[in-house]
Each structure stands twice: as structure tokens, then as C-alpha cells.
Design an enzyme around this catalytic site. Structure first.
Site, PDB file in Angstrom:
ATOM      1  N   LYS A   1       0.921  -0.988   0.026  1.00 28.10           N
ATOM      2  CA  LYS A   1      -0.012  -0.161  -0.033  1.00 28.10           C
ATOM      3  C   LYS A   1       0.932   1.431   0.066  1.00 28.10           C
ATOM      4  O   LYS A   1       2.131   1.230   0.475  1.00 28.10           O
ATOM      5  CB  LYS A   1      -0.701  -0.068   1.386  1.00 28.10           C
ATOM      6  CG  LYS A   1      -2.075   1.156   1.282  1.00 28.10           C
ATOM      7  CD  LYS A   1      -3.187   0.099   0.316  1.00 28.10           C
ATOM      8  CE  LYS A   1      -4.499   1.238   0.283  1.00 28.10           C
ATOM      9  NZ  LYS A   1      -5.341   0.468  -0.314  1.00 28.10           N
TER      10      LYS A   1
HETATM   11  P1  NAD Z   1     -12.773   8.067  -2.915  1.00 26.39           P
HETATM   12  O1  NAD Z   1     -11.956   9.315  -2.588  1.00 26.39           O
HETATM   13  O2  NAD Z   1     -13.345   8.171  -4.429  1.00 26.39           O
HETATM   14  O3  NAD Z   1     -14.325   8.487  -2.161  1.00 26.39           O
HETATM   15  C1  NAD Z   1     -14.158   8.696  -0.642  1.00 26.39           C
HETATM   16  C2  NAD Z   1     -15.544   9.332  -0.258  1.00 26.39           C
HETATM   17  O4  NAD Z   1     -15.609   9.166   1.155  1.00 26.39           O
HETATM   18  C3  NAD Z   1     -15.975  10.715  -0.919  1.00 26.39           C
HETATM   19  O5  NAD Z   1     -17.269  10.613  -0.987  1.00 26.39           O
HETATM   20  C4  NAD Z   1     -15.810  11.567   0.375  1.00 26.39           C
HETATM   21  O6  NAD Z   1     -16.525  12.777   0.554  1.00 26.39           O
HETATM   22  C5  NAD Z   1     -16.125  10.635   1.502  1.00 26.39           C
HETATM   23  N1  NAD Z   1     -15.466  10.794   2.929  1.00 26.39           N
HETATM   24  C6  NAD Z   1     -14.167  11.119   3.322  1.00 26.39           C
HETATM   25  N2  NAD Z   1     -13.865  11.490   4.452  1.00 26.39           N
HETATM   26  C7  NAD Z   1     -15.269  11.149   4.940  1.00 26.39           C
HETATM   27  C8  NAD Z   1     -15.760  11.439   6.309  1.00 26.39           C
HETATM   28  N3  NAD Z   1     -14.748  11.772   7.276  1.00 26.39           N
HETATM   29  N4  NAD Z   1     -16.977  11.074   6.627  1.00 26.39           N
HETATM   30  C9  NAD Z   1     -17.890  10.811   5.525  1.00 26.39           C
HETATM   31  N5  NAD Z   1     -17.388  10.631   4.111  1.00 26.39           N
HETATM   32  C10 NAD Z   1     -15.972  10.756   3.866  1.00 26.39           C
HETATM   33  O7  NAD Z   1     -12.428   6.756  -2.386  1.00 26.39           O
HETATM   34  P2  NAD Z   1     -12.846   5.529  -2.683  1.00 26.39           P
HETATM   35  O8  NAD Z   1     -11.923   4.841  -3.615  1.00 26.39           O
HETATM   36  O9  NAD Z   1     -14.330   5.455  -3.107  1.00 26.39           O
HETATM   37  O10 NAD Z   1     -12.473   4.540  -1.527  1.00 26.39           O
HETATM   38  C11 NAD Z   1     -13.488   4.512  -0.271  1.00 26.39           C
HETATM   39  C12 NAD Z   1     -13.000   3.356   0.570  1.00 26.39           C
HETATM   40  O11 NAD Z   1     -12.808   2.286  -0.091  1.00 26.39           O
HETATM   41  C13 NAD Z   1     -11.468   3.455   1.329  1.00 26.39           C
HETATM   42  O12 NAD Z   1     -11.711   3.087   2.498  1.00 26.39           O
HETATM   43  C14 NAD Z   1     -10.739   2.679   0.164  1.00 26.39           C
HETATM   44  O13 NAD Z   1      -9.608   2.261   1.003  1.00 26.39           O
HETATM   45  C15 NAD Z   1     -11.619   1.674  -0.161  1.00 26.39           C
HETATM   46  N6  NAD Z   1     -11.241   0.914  -1.328  1.00 26.39           N
HETATM   47  C16 NAD Z   1     -11.108   1.525  -2.521  1.00 26.39           C
HETATM   48  C17 NAD Z   1     -11.067   0.671  -3.685  1.00 26.39           C
HETATM   49  C18 NAD Z   1     -11.016   1.330  -5.175  1.00 26.39           C
HETATM   50  O14 NAD Z   1     -10.898   0.604  -5.955  1.00 26.39           O
HETATM   51  N7  NAD Z   1     -11.376   2.698  -5.154  1.00 26.39           N
HETATM   52  C19 NAD Z   1     -10.829  -0.743  -3.596  1.00 26.39           C
HETATM   53  C20 NAD Z   1     -10.763  -1.169  -2.198  1.00 26.39           C
HETATM   54  C21 NAD Z   1     -11.141  -0.355  -1.422  1.00 26.39           C
END
Ligand code: NAD
Length: 409
Positions: free
Chosen positions: A102
Site C-alpha cells: 500500500k
Molecule cells: P474516494 O476518494 O473516491 O471517495 C471517498 C468518499 O468518502 C468521498 O465521497 C468522500 O467525500 C467521503 N469521505 C471522506 N472522508 C469522509 C468522512 N470523514 N466522513 C464521511 N465521508 C467521507 O475513495 P474510494 O476509492 O471510493 O475509497 C473509499 C474506501 O474504499 C476507502 O476506504 C478505500 O480504501 C476503499 N477501497 C477502495 C477501492 C477502490 O477501488 N477505489 C478498492 C478497495 C477499497
């Protein structure tokens, strides 16, 4: 409790059931390499800003290491290590030939111009290009990064090592990305939410869903669940939450977000907040934003029967224990959000073969892997009388442990 202590606690729970020796536990937990670098950026106004970037490579027993790159102000070494270990178990659980890693930069991408984001991404690659690569460690998007950052990484990496699109995944489809990668994590979450409900004799159609986070994962999960007939009654982002007990019109919310930059003041819903969202009168709660949001302080307020962990590490071990006592079923992150890394694997395969798959093939292969992995974990959980999380860790740790021993220490 730190993020790494949380990840370790779950590892230990499974290791206890498996009867793994202390020496083997230490070997499996210890990261192979931790890289911490200075990332200097010349801002648009000529000022110099200095950030800290990390790449932590946890385990490569099963193949090159794989894991996302996060741009978020709260990124630190502890969190990156915790997320790297999660990647090791996750890639093993869905049985794709990778280890876990990561990366991240402690930065707020919302405060950067596109030019600043590009310069900071390229500078980070300048610092770590020697330790990443298609057969070493392959970054991908995570919170705060997306296809554009991956395109810059591919281009910058190529300046040092020559053309090699397989060095990073989650790239734009126009630049060696895979159809279906952008939607993959959210799709996997939706497919497994459906299967989890069906397995517990509930219908997805009409089920009430609350989703925290409306970024890549949350918005695609909402969209697929809406298309499959579920009622997405509450969603939130960093600006706040919106709620409509009759079900939100998800395509309209997505259009609104694209126009306004957030869901704030969306008209056809009541305003709410993130704390209320977690306690929604819903059948399924899907945390899809940051880690550590379900804690001992709010776990008793959760009214959903199912928690599907789309985010990484959203549930502390204390909250997990409360859910278990309250018979709330948790589908753990290491499986629930593995759709992203699975389609990243398909992208890497396509890049190496110079052969493009169509979207239907990507979706079919993704659905098959997610459902097979879920069924495998259900069987372990039933056989050993453990939670789905412990069962998932047993599957992942077992595969990594066997590969470690077979390869030779
Ligand atoms: P992103 O940046 O596209 O979206 C994050 C979202 O969370 C946004 O809507 C943001 O406004 C919101 N957010 C941020 N801080 C917040 C808070 N304090 N309270 C409420 N909402 C909040 O990120 P993503 O890629 O959608 O990732 C989201 C989660 O999924 C993370 O934990 C990431 O590790 C996990 N994840 C993502 C992927 C991927 O393919 N993108 C894969 C596996 C896991």
C-alpha cells in the site's frame, strides 16, 4: 487503537483458531520493506510544499505485491502498513497471484490544482520507481486518487524503465486501462450484498441500504444496488448526509454530484449527518469512506442487520465484538471490497497479453471470483463456527502461509 493494531487483532483471532506458531505469526506479520520519502512540490503560486509519501510492501510469497495509493491528509506509516497487510490477505482470499502493499501521501488532494496533483504524483514516482514495477509491486487507485493519477504514474515510470503499462492498474480505459475497473469495487460490493442477503433468506429487492461515502466505491455500489432493486435510503460524503426513506434516485444524485462537486443541498431528500447515517433504520449499512468509523461508541446505535465493509478497516475490533453479540452480520473488507483488486488483476493480465477483454467478460469473471470466494468463506465459517471475518482471514492466512513454506524461507 492504531490501524495496525486493529489489523493485527483480526490476524491473531484467525491465527488462534488455526493454531499457528508464534514464529510463523511473526514472519507473516512483519512487512518486507517500508519506504518513506520526501515529496517536494512547487505550488502554482511558486511556494514550496513538502509532503511525506509511503510505500509499504508487506508480503510477496504469492506473487508481485499489489495495493492502492491513497492521497489523504491522515495518511501515516501505521495506516499504510495496516492497509498493506490487508492487501496480502485480500489477494489471497480471492486467490489472485499477488502479495500485498500500500502507498500514500499525507496530502489533501481537494486543495491541489490539477497541475499540482500531477507534479506531486510524478515526484512520488521519482522517489519510489526502483521498488515498484510489473513484477515487483503494482500500485492502483485508492482514496483521493483515480485513473488520471495512474496515467501519470505509468508515464513517469516509463521514463525510467521504458514502456510498460502493467506497472500500474486502474488506468484510464483510453490508456491501457480495463473496461470495468472503475466500477469494480462497487460492483463487487453490490453482488456480495445481494448474495449475503439471499443466503440469510432476505431479498435485495426492496431492501433498505445506507451508504457512507459517495466516491468511487460508494457511488458505484449505490448505482448497482439501485439497478438491482434495492432502496438506497441514505448516503453521505465528507460534506454531510442525505436521506429519503422511500429510496433516493441514485442516477439523479450522481448527476447532481457531478454538477455541484458534492451531494450537499441535494433537493429531493432530507439533510442528515454522518452519525445519523450510521444509525439509519436500514437493513444494510455500507461504510464506503474512511477507516475506523464503527467504534465501541456507536456500534450499539447501528440498526442494520448487515454491515458490508466497502471501505478498508471501517470497524474497530470493539465494534466488531458488539456486532457479533448483537447478531449483526459483518461482511469483512478483505472480501467485500476485493472487486477492485480483482479487476486490477484482469487489467494487468490484459496489459501483459496485449489483448483487451470486453466489459461483459470482465464482469462475468469478477462476479464468478467474488461469489466463489464468498461461498468458500461461508463454508469455513459454518465448519469452524467463526464469523465471516475470521473465516476470511483463515482462508487468506492459510494460502499465504502455505506459499511461504513451499517457497522456502
Ligand atoms: P474516494 O476518494 O473516491 O471517495 C471517498 C468518499 O468518502 C468521498 O465521497 C468522500 O467525500 C467521503 N469521505 C471522506 N472522508 C469522509 C468522512 N470523514 N466522513 C464521511 N465521508 C467521507 O475513495 P474510494 O476509492 O471510493 O475509497 C473509499 C474506501 O474504499 C476507502 O476506504 C478505500 O480504501 C476503499 N477501497 C477502495 C477501492 C477502490 O477501488 N477505489 C478498492 C478497495 C477499497
Amino acid at each position: 487503537m492504531s490501524s495496525y493494531e486493529t489489523a493485527t487483532r483480526y490476524f491473531e483471532q484467525a491465527a488462534n483458531v488455526m493454531g499457528i506458531s508464534p514464529n510463523m505469526r511473526k514472519l507473516l506479520k512483519t512487512p518486507q520493506r517500508e519506504v518513506k520519502v520526501q515529496v517536494a512540490l512547487e505550488m502554482d503560486d511558486g511556494q514550496i510544499a513538502t509532503y511525506i509519501g509511503y510505500r509499504i510492501q508487506h508480503d510477496s510469497a504469492r506473487g508481485p505485491m499489489k495495493g492502492g495509493l491513497r492521497f489523504h491528509p491522515e495518511v501515516d506509516a501505521d495506516e499504510v502498513l495496516a492497509l498493506a497487510t490487508l492487501m496480502t490477505w485480500k489477494t489471497a482470499i480471492v486467490n489472485i497471484p499477488y502479495g500485498g502493499a500500500k502507498g500514500g501521501i499525507a496530502i489533501n488532494p481537494r486543495h491541489l490544482s490539477p497541475g499540482e496533483r500531477e507534479r506531486v504524483t510524478r515526484k512520488f514516482v521519482d522517489e519510489i520507481h526502483d521498488v515498484i514495477g510489473p513484477d515487483k509491486d503494482i500500485p492502483a487507485p485508492d482514496m483521493g486518487t483515480g485513473p488520471q493519477e495512474m496515467a501519470w504514474i505509468m508515464n513517469q515510470y516509463g521514463k525510467y524503465h521504458g514502456y510498460n503499462p502493467a506497472c500500474v492498474t486502474g488506468k484510464p480505459v483510453e490508456l491501457h486501462g480495463a473496461d470495468g475497473r472503475n466500477e469494480a469495487t462497487g460492483r463487487g460490493v453490490a453482488i456480495l450484498t445481494r448474495n449475503l442477503l439471499e443466503h440469510h433468506e432476505h431479498q435485495l429487492k426492496g431492501a433498505r441500504i445506507a451508504i457512507q461515502g459517495f466516491g468511487n466505491v460508494g457511488s458505484f455500489a449505490a448505482s448497482f444496488l439501485h439497478d438491482m432493486g434495492a432502496l438506497v435510503i441514505a448516503i453521505s460524503d465528507v460534506s454531510g448526509a442525505i436521506h429519503n426513506p422511500k429510496g433516493l434516485n441514485i442516477p439523479a444524485v450522481i448527476r447532481y454530484q457531478a454538477e455541484h462537486g458534492s451531494i450537499e443541498d441535494y433537493p429531493a431528500a432530507d439533510e442528515s449527518d454522518n452519525a445519523a447515517l450510521l444509525a439509519s433504520e436500514a437493513d444494510v449499512l455500507i461504510p464506503a469512506a474512511i477507516g475506523g468509523v464503527l467504534t465501541a461508541d456507536n456500534a450499539n446505535d447501528v440498526r442494520a442487520k448487515f454491515v458490508v465493509e466497502a471501505a478498508n478497516a471501517p470497524t474497530t475490533p470493539e465494534a466488531d465484538a458488539i456486532f457479533e453479540k448483537r447478531n449483526i452480520i459483518v461482511l469483512p473488507d478483505v472480501l467485500a471490497n476485493a472487486g477492485g483488486v480483482t479487476v486490477s488483476y484482469f487489467e494487468w493480465v490484459q496489459n501483459r497479453q496485449h489483448f483487451r477483454w470486453d466489459l461483459q467478460r470482465v464482469r462475468d469473471e469478477l462476479d464468478r471470483i467474488m461469489i466463489e470466494s464468498f461461498d468458500h468463506i461461508r463454508l469455513i465459517a459454518a465448519e469452524k463456527h467463526v464469523s465471516l471475518r475470521v473465516a476470511a482471514y483463515i482462508l487468506g492466512i492459510g494460502r499465504v502461509g502455505r506459499a511461504t513454506v513451499l517457497g522456502g524461507i
